[in-house]
Scaffold this active site. Sequence first.
Site, PDB file in Angstrom:
ATOM      1  N   GLU A 182       1.627  10.483  14.927  1.00 11.29           N
ATOM      2  CA  GLU A 182       0.620  10.563  13.859  1.00 11.29           C
ATOM      3  C   GLU A 182       0.734   9.287  13.047  1.00 11.29           C
ATOM      4  O   GLU A 182       1.255   8.283  13.548  1.00 11.29           O
ATOM      5  CB  GLU A 182       0.822  11.836  13.021  1.00 11.29           C
ATOM      6  CG  GLU A 182       2.182  11.941  12.381  1.00 11.29           C
ATOM      7  CD  GLU A 182       2.351  13.161  11.486  1.00 11.29           C
ATOM      8  OE1 GLU A 182       1.373  13.763  11.058  1.00 11.29           O
ATOM      9  OE2 GLU A 182       3.523  13.485  11.187  1.00 11.29           O
ATOM     10  N   LEU A 206       2.718  16.699  11.776  1.00  9.05           N
ATOM     11  CA  LEU A 206       2.266  17.745  10.859  1.00  9.05           C
ATOM     12  C   LEU A 206       0.992  18.386  11.410  1.00  9.05           C
ATOM     13  O   LEU A 206       0.091  17.670  11.848  1.00  9.05           O
ATOM     14  CB  LEU A 206       1.976  17.132   9.486  1.00  9.05           C
ATOM     15  CG  LEU A 206       1.661  18.169   8.412  1.00  9.05           C
ATOM     16  CD1 LEU A 206       2.949  18.803   7.910  1.00  9.05           C
ATOM     17  CD2 LEU A 206       0.906  17.537   7.259  1.00  9.05           C
TER      18      LEU A 206
HETATM   19  N1  PDD Z   1      -0.764  13.955   3.719  1.00  7.32           N
HETATM   20  N2  PDD Z   1       0.442  13.899   8.654  1.00  7.32           N
HETATM   21  C1  PDD Z   1       1.192  13.644   7.570  1.00  7.32           C
HETATM   22  C2  PDD Z   1       2.552  13.098   7.763  1.00  7.32           C
HETATM   23  C3  PDD Z   1       0.677  13.896   6.274  1.00  7.32           C
HETATM   24  O1  PDD Z   1       1.439  13.643   5.188  1.00  7.32           O
HETATM   25  C4  PDD Z   1      -0.638  14.394   6.135  1.00  7.32           C
HETATM   26  C5  PDD Z   1      -1.248  14.677   4.792  1.00  7.32           C
HETATM   27  C6  PDD Z   1      -1.392  14.648   7.301  1.00  7.32           C
HETATM   28  C7  PDD Z   1      -2.768  15.233   7.241  1.00  7.32           C
HETATM   29  O2  PDD Z   1      -2.712  16.585   6.860  1.00  7.32           O
HETATM   30  P1  PDD Z   1      -3.898  17.319   6.095  1.00  7.32           P
HETATM   31  O3  PDD Z   1      -5.106  17.152   6.908  1.00  7.32           O
HETATM   32  O4  PDD Z   1      -3.448  18.741   6.014  1.00  7.32           O
HETATM   33  O5  PDD Z   1      -4.024  16.677   4.723  1.00  7.32           O
HETATM   34  C8  PDD Z   1      -0.813  14.398   8.535  1.00  7.32           C
HETATM   35  C9  PDD Z   1      -1.059  14.428   2.377  1.00  7.32           C
HETATM   36  C10 PDD Z   1      -2.493  14.427   2.020  1.00  7.32           C
HETATM   37  C11 PDD Z   1      -0.140  13.756   1.369  1.00  7.32           C
HETATM   38  O6  PDD Z   1       1.026  13.653   1.695  1.00  7.32           O
HETATM   39  O7  PDD Z   1      -0.573  13.408   0.279  1.00  7.32           O
END
Ligand code: PDD
Length: 285
Positions: A182, A206
């Site tokens: 990712e 994640l």
């Molecule tokens: N970050 N992968 C990682 C490591 C993340 O920290 C995030 C999200 C995602 C995307 O997940 P989602 O679609 O549920 O937001 C993938 C958040 C927004 C943050 O740390 O602020």
Amino acid sequence: MGIAFLNGSFLPIEQAKISPMDRGFLFGDGIYEVVPSYQGKMVGFKPHMERMKHGLSAIGIPLDWSQQQWPDLCHRLIEENGSGNLGLYLHISRGTDSSRSHGFPKAVDPTVFAYAFEIAPPPIADKAMAKPYSVSTARDMRWERRHIKSTALLGNVLHFQYGLERGHGETLLYNADNELTEASACNVFVVKNGTVLTPPLDHQKLPGITRFMLLDMLRKDGRIPVEERAITMDEVAGADEVWITSSSKEIVPVTEVDGVPVGNGQVGDIWLAAQTLYSANKFNY
Ligand code: PDD
């Protein structure tokens, strides 16, 4: 400054204080969620709550909140913070203990902290309005339980900073088999010959809520084929389009990887179709 929530009370964020003995501070021993909200309407609230429940159970934090407490908390935060474009940050640590002992303390109440921060308006599905990213790539050096949305984010922070120092907005990460995992704070999608590809869920990444919703929308729509499968970094280099996704960004087109243009270097047609679909359906989850 906004109104935050800490352990049962709403208060100005500058008055919100926790003990330095909080395990969130000492060990990064907690989990968090970021739920986007636009003009008072939250995106993906149900799947965010599901992931939070799994996270609490995965790290053994007993939080005896009723089902209604989280939506009530979120709505109050929105109300108190002006209901514009907000990210709702929800954080649960294992709590404050009198000793710094690695083992889980007994009979300690979890710390619950939440606040709202302004996020950019949601992207508009229009190529001319898109703000494309350039990204770095790096070997994924984080821990082996990246499916848990842990507050221990030092690995992610260092990867993000690596890209930033090269003038890039994110860092795409790959494992020992040269497969994409990712990005430091986003999931990643690749388009090749009209098919949307993304790596399958496992402990290396994640389970992003934006990823989940986008895959669901694309499959229900049925016009664009989707595959969850391993993607090598050679495939990333040869992709027609690359996107990164997260709750606060939705779907961001990436037009340059390590200084090399992605495809023709322009925002792609499949991004346009995907963002159009996402904009139309995001409040249904
Ligand atoms: N970050 N992968 C990682 C490591 C993340 O920290 C995030 C999200 C995602 C995307 O997940 P989602 O679609 O549920 O937001 C993938 C958040 C927004 C943050 O740390 O602020």
